[in-house]
Design a protein around this motif. Structure first.
Motif, PDB file in Angstrom:
ATOM      1  N   GLY A   7       0.822  -1.210   0.000  1.00 15.40           N
ATOM      2  CA  GLY A   7       0.000   0.000   0.000  1.00 15.40           C
ATOM      3  C   GLY A   7       0.850   1.252   0.000  1.00 15.40           C
ATOM      4  O   GLY A   7       0.550   2.225  -0.706  1.00 15.40           O
ATOM      5  N   ALA A   8       1.931   1.229   0.781  1.00 13.59           N
ATOM      6  CA  ALA A   8       2.836   2.385   0.827  1.00 13.59           C
ATOM      7  C   ALA A   8       3.488   2.618  -0.534  1.00 13.59           C
ATOM      8  O   ALA A   8       3.642   3.767  -0.964  1.00 13.59           O
ATOM      9  CB  ALA A   8       3.904   2.164   1.896  1.00 13.59           C
ATOM     10  N   LEU A   9       3.855   1.537  -1.214  1.00 10.92           N
ATOM     11  CA  LEU A   9       4.478   1.668  -2.536  1.00 10.92           C
ATOM     12  C   LEU A   9       3.499   2.273  -3.541  1.00 10.92           C
ATOM     13  O   LEU A   9       3.878   3.136  -4.346  1.00 10.92           O
ATOM     14  CB  LEU A   9       4.969   0.302  -3.035  1.00 10.92           C
ATOM     15  N   TRP A  10       2.211   1.829  -3.496  1.00  5.73           N
ATOM     16  CA  TRP A  10       1.199   2.421  -4.367  1.00  5.73           C
ATOM     17  C   TRP A  10       1.055   3.916  -4.054  1.00  5.73           C
ATOM     18  O   TRP A  10       0.972   4.743  -4.961  1.00  5.73           O
ATOM     19  CB  TRP A  10      -0.152   1.730  -4.178  1.00  5.73           C
ATOM     20  N   GLY A  11       1.008   4.229  -2.756  1.00  7.57           N
ATOM     21  CA  GLY A  11       0.848   5.624  -2.340  1.00  7.57           C
ATOM     22  C   GLY A  11       2.015   6.487  -2.773  1.00  7.57           C
ATOM     23  O   GLY A  11       1.830   7.608  -3.259  1.00  7.57           O
ATOM     24  N   ILE A  12       3.232   5.969  -2.600  1.00  6.69           N
ATOM     25  CA  ILE A  12       4.426   6.711  -3.017  1.00  6.69           C
ATOM     26  C   ILE A  12       4.379   6.970  -4.520  1.00  6.69           C
ATOM     27  O   ILE A  12       4.687   8.070  -4.988  1.00  6.69           O
ATOM     28  CB  ILE A  12       5.712   5.940  -2.633  1.00  6.69           C
ATOM     29  N   GLY A  13       3.962   5.958  -5.280  1.00 12.69           N
ATOM     30  CA  GLY A  13       3.844   6.124  -6.732  1.00 12.69           C
ATOM     31  C   GLY A  13       2.894   7.250  -7.093  1.00 12.69           C
ATOM     32  O   GLY A  13       3.190   8.071  -7.971  1.00 12.69           O
ATOM     33  N   ALA A  14       1.759   7.306  -6.394  1.00 12.46           N
ATOM     34  CA  ALA A  14       0.772   8.356  -6.665  1.00 12.46           C
ATOM     35  C   ALA A  14       1.337   9.737  -6.375  1.00 12.46           C
ATOM     36  O   ALA A  14       1.239  10.663  -7.208  1.00 12.46           O
ATOM     37  CB  ALA A  14      -0.484   8.120  -5.820  1.00 12.46           C
ATOM     38  N   TYR A  15       1.958   9.895  -5.209  1.00 10.90           N
ATOM     39  CA  TYR A  15       2.459  11.221  -4.814  1.00 10.90           C
ATOM     40  C   TYR A  15       3.665  11.651  -5.646  1.00 10.90           C
ATOM     41  O   TYR A  15       3.860  12.850  -5.892  1.00 10.90           O
ATOM     42  CB  TYR A  15       2.796  11.235  -3.320  1.00 10.90           C
ATOM     43  N   VAL A  16       4.477  10.677  -6.093  1.00 12.35           N
ATOM     44  CA  VAL A  16       5.609  11.028  -6.963  1.00 12.35           C
ATOM     45  C   VAL A  16       5.080  11.557  -8.306  1.00 12.35           C
ATOM     46  O   VAL A  16       5.582  12.562  -8.825  1.00 12.35           O
ATOM     47  CB  VAL A  16       6.529   9.814  -7.181  1.00 12.35           C
ATOM     48  N   ILE A  17       4.056  10.893  -8.857  1.00 15.55           N
ATOM     49  CA  ILE A  17       3.470  11.366 -10.121  1.00 15.55           C
ATOM     50  C   ILE A  17       2.910  12.773  -9.943  1.00 15.55           C
ATOM     51  O   ILE A  17       3.152  13.664 -10.765  1.00 15.55           O
ATOM     52  CB  ILE A  17       2.373  10.401 -10.617  1.00 15.55           C
ATOM     53  N   TRP A  18       2.153  13.003  -8.860  1.00 23.05           N
ATOM     54  CA  TRP A  18       1.615  14.339  -8.606  1.00 23.05           C
ATOM     55  C   TRP A  18       2.741  15.360  -8.431  1.00 23.05           C
ATOM     56  O   TRP A  18       2.627  16.501  -8.857  1.00 23.05           O
ATOM     57  CB  TRP A  18       0.733  14.310  -7.351  1.00 23.05           C
ATOM     58  N   GLY A  19       3.849  14.912  -7.805  1.00 24.88           N
ATOM     59  CA  GLY A  19       4.960  15.836  -7.551  1.00 24.88           C
ATOM     60  C   GLY A  19       5.698  16.266  -8.810  1.00 24.88           C
ATOM     61  O   GLY A  19       6.152  17.409  -8.897  1.00 24.88           O
ATOM     62  N   VAL A  20       5.825  15.351  -9.784  1.00 23.46           N
ATOM     63  CA  VAL A  20       6.568  15.680 -11.014  1.00 23.46           C
ATOM     64  C   VAL A  20       5.645  16.220 -12.111  1.00 23.46           C
ATOM     65  O   VAL A  20       6.111  16.553 -13.198  1.00 23.46           O
ATOM     66  CB  VAL A  20       7.361  14.463 -11.549  1.00 23.46           C
ATOM     67  N   MET A  21       4.347  16.306 -11.825  1.00 25.51           N
ATOM     68  CA  MET A  21       3.393  16.765 -12.832  1.00 25.51           C
ATOM     69  C   MET A  21       3.701  18.146 -13.418  1.00 25.51           C
ATOM     70  O   MET A  21       3.385  18.403 -14.593  1.00 25.51           O
ATOM     71  CB  MET A  21       1.978  16.750 -12.257  1.00 25.51           C
ATOM     72  N   PRO A 252       4.402  18.151  -2.753  1.00 25.46           N
ATOM     73  CA  PRO A 252       4.857  19.547  -2.719  1.00 25.46           C
ATOM     74  C   PRO A 252       6.374  19.677  -2.595  1.00 25.46           C
ATOM     75  O   PRO A 252       6.956  20.664  -3.078  1.00 25.46           O
ATOM     76  CB  PRO A 252       4.141  20.142  -1.503  1.00 25.46           C
ATOM     77  N   THR A 253       7.018  18.681  -1.963  1.00 22.58           N
ATOM     78  CA  THR A 253       8.485  18.727  -1.854  1.00 22.58           C
ATOM     79  C   THR A 253       9.121  18.582  -3.238  1.00 22.58           C
ATOM     80  O   THR A 253      10.052  19.319  -3.593  1.00 22.58           O
ATOM     81  CB  THR A 253       8.994  17.612  -0.918  1.00 22.58           C
ATOM     82  N   LEU A 254       8.609  17.642  -4.029  1.00 27.23           N
ATOM     83  CA  LEU A 254       9.114  17.474  -5.391  1.00 27.23           C
ATOM     84  C   LEU A 254       8.830  18.716  -6.235  1.00 27.23           C
ATOM     85  O   LEU A 254       9.678  19.136  -7.036  1.00 27.23           O
ATOM     86  CB  LEU A 254       8.478  16.236  -6.043  1.00 27.23           C
ATOM     87  N   MET A 255       7.632  19.311  -6.060  1.00 26.69           N
ATOM     88  CA  MET A 255       7.310  20.540  -6.794  1.00 26.69           C
ATOM     89  C   MET A 255       8.320  21.641  -6.474  1.00 26.69           C
ATOM     90  O   MET A 255       8.783  22.358  -7.366  1.00 26.69           O
ATOM     91  CB  MET A 255       5.903  21.032  -6.423  1.00 26.69           C
ATOM     92  N   LEU A 256       8.639  21.772  -5.190  1.00 26.53           N
ATOM     93  CA  LEU A 256       9.592  22.795  -4.765  1.00 26.53           C
ATOM     94  C   LEU A 256      10.965  22.555  -5.397  1.00 26.53           C
ATOM     95  O   LEU A 256      11.591  23.484  -5.936  1.00 26.53           O
ATOM     96  CB  LEU A 256       9.703  22.797  -3.244  1.00 26.53           C
ATOM     97  N   ILE A 257      11.432  21.307  -5.344  1.00 23.15           N
ATOM     98  CA  ILE A 257      12.744  20.976  -5.917  1.00 23.15           C
ATOM     99  C   ILE A 257      12.754  21.249  -7.420  1.00 23.15           C
ATOM    100  O   ILE A 257      13.712  21.814  -7.956  1.00 23.15           O
ATOM    101  CB  ILE A 257      13.079  19.493  -5.633  1.00 23.15           C
ATOM    102  N   ILE A 258      11.685  20.862  -8.111  1.00 20.13           N
ATOM    103  CA  ILE A 258      11.589  21.063  -9.560  1.00 20.13           C
ATOM    104  C   ILE A 258      11.565  22.553  -9.898  1.00 20.13           C
ATOM    105  O   ILE A 258      12.249  23.009 -10.824  1.00 20.13           O
ATOM    106  CB  ILE A 258      10.327  20.360 -10.114  1.00 20.13           C
ATOM    107  N   GLY A 259      10.781  23.323  -9.140  1.00 21.76           N
ATOM    108  CA  GLY A 259      10.680  24.759  -9.405  1.00 21.76           C
ATOM    109  C   GLY A 259      12.012  25.460  -9.278  1.00 21.76           C
ATOM    110  O   GLY A 259      12.359  26.328 -10.092  1.00 21.76           O
ATOM    111  N   VAL A 260      12.790  25.064  -8.259  1.00 21.34           N
ATOM    112  CA  VAL A 260      14.080  25.738  -7.996  1.00 21.34           C
ATOM    113  C   VAL A 260      15.186  25.207  -8.896  1.00 21.34           C
ATOM    114  O   VAL A 260      15.917  25.978  -9.537  1.00 21.34           O
ATOM    115  CB  VAL A 260      14.472  25.570  -6.512  1.00 21.34           C
ATOM    116  N   SER A 261      15.338  23.875  -8.957  1.00 24.11           N
ATOM    117  CA  SER A 261      16.502  23.291  -9.634  1.00 24.11           C
ATOM    118  C   SER A 261      16.354  23.184 -11.143  1.00 24.11           C
ATOM    119  O   SER A 261      17.336  23.332 -11.883  1.00 24.11           O
ATOM    120  CB  SER A 261      16.795  21.902  -9.055  1.00 24.11           C
ATOM    121  N   ILE A 262      15.139  22.927 -11.634  1.00 23.86           N
ATOM    122  CA  ILE A 262      14.956  22.743 -13.080  1.00 23.86           C
ATOM    123  C   ILE A 262      14.543  24.037 -13.774  1.00 23.86           C
ATOM    124  O   ILE A 262      15.085  24.385 -14.825  1.00 23.86           O
ATOM    125  CB  ILE A 262      13.905  21.635 -13.362  1.00 23.86           C
TER     126      ILE A 262
END
Length: 302
Positions: A7-21, A252-262
């Motif tokens: 379940g955690a792996l499914w959840g991580i997959g969902a939030y990673v996709i939302w984060g890199v969107m 949101p953490t991935l969004m922040l990293i993407i906004g700043v670094s990319i």
């Protein structure tokens, strides 16, 4: 234990996709935000409806419609929720494609706290002392940002509030997640079709006008919407609630990293200071919720 891990792996997959969107929406940066929105509604509606039919839940979907119609309050509440969802999608897409990824990140960091605040006012829930301190810390962070920007971060607050109110409304309507999304997008589908027709005849549109790559990406907005939701639903069925609370900060953490670094958005010392207050608030809030769960489990065993 294995079910929780899966379940955690499914959840991580969902939030990673939302984060890199944001990267996906940036690739569609040459397409107007409103056209992306109506494309997302149309293709998400097509995808979820086909998925419901493929899963042989078509009768259940019809039954859901009938049940909703019998309770006019729930019917119009879900219509309101679908409108909020569409507004949130538009703000998010517009923000990403106009260089405000960090503000979207802030909005989704604040969202859980706004959700709890709504729970206090509308569901008569209570906060512990540590959770009250968490709210105070988050408020300080937002105030610092307000002085830094010279104005209230309306975009972040609008994203947080619209999604929190959407969650509050959905909490009071018992529907299967996939069928619920199908119904929500079907509610807005006629408006999206009319809007796309108007766009097609009155202003330049990208679909079928630019290139095949753009057409494919616009069609796949339905998958980009439905896939993470399906992963999340599978994960939420087996992982503990406190784990959902922790994992939701991946996006949101991935969004922040993407906004700043990319994409090179500015993240200065004052931003770091304000985000630090908000991060501290979220850590304190999450730890207090875990403590509550542990106490409840101990009480249940005695």
């Amino acid at each position: 234990m294995q079910r929780e891990r899966n379940g955690a792996l499914w959840g991580i997959g969902a939030y990673v996709i939302w984060g890199v969107m944001p990267i996906y929406w940036k690739v569609l940066g040459h397409v107007g935000s409103f056209e992306i929105l109506v494309s997302r509604i149309i293709w998400a509606s097509v995808l979820t409806t086909l998925l419901v039919v493929f899963m042989r839940n078509g009768r259940n979907l019809i039954s859901d419609f009938r049940t909703l119609w019998q309770s006019k309050r729930q019917f119009w509440s879900l219509f309101f929720a679908s409108t909020l969802m569409s507004g949130n999608w538009f703000l998010y897409i517009w923000a990403v494609n106009h260089g405000h990824i960090i503000q979207t990140s802030l909005g989704y960091y604040i969202n859980p706290l706004v959700s709890v605040l709504l729970g206090i006012f509308f569901l008569k829930e209570r906060l512990s002392y540590s959770q009250q301190v968490a709210f105070l810390l988050a408020t300080v962070g937002v105030v610092i940002l307000t002085f830094s920007y010279g104005h209230v971060p309306w975009l972040s607050l609008a994203l947080a509030i619209s999604f929190a109110v959407y969650g509050l409304v959905k909490k009071q309507i018992q529907l299967d997640a996939i069928r619920g999304l199908a119904i929500e997008t079907l509610f807005i589908l006629p408006f999206a079709m009319v809007a796309y027709g108007w766009l097609f005849f009155h202003s330049p549109t990208a679909f079928l006008q630019v290139d095949v790559k753009t057409d494919i990406l616009l069609v796949l907005t339905g998958v980009a919407t439905g896939l993470p939701l399906i992963l999340f639903v599978k994960g939420a069925q087996t992982m503990p609630l406190y784990m959902v609370g922790f994992l939701q900060y991946i996006a949101p953490t991935l969004m922040l990293i993407i906004g700043v670094s990319i994409y090179g958005e500015k993240f200065e010392s004052i931003d770091l200071l304000s985000f630090s207050f908000i991060w501290a608030a979220l850590i304190l809030f999450a730890v207090s919720k875990i403590a509550e769960v542990i106490q409840q489990k101990k009480a249940a065993t005695h």
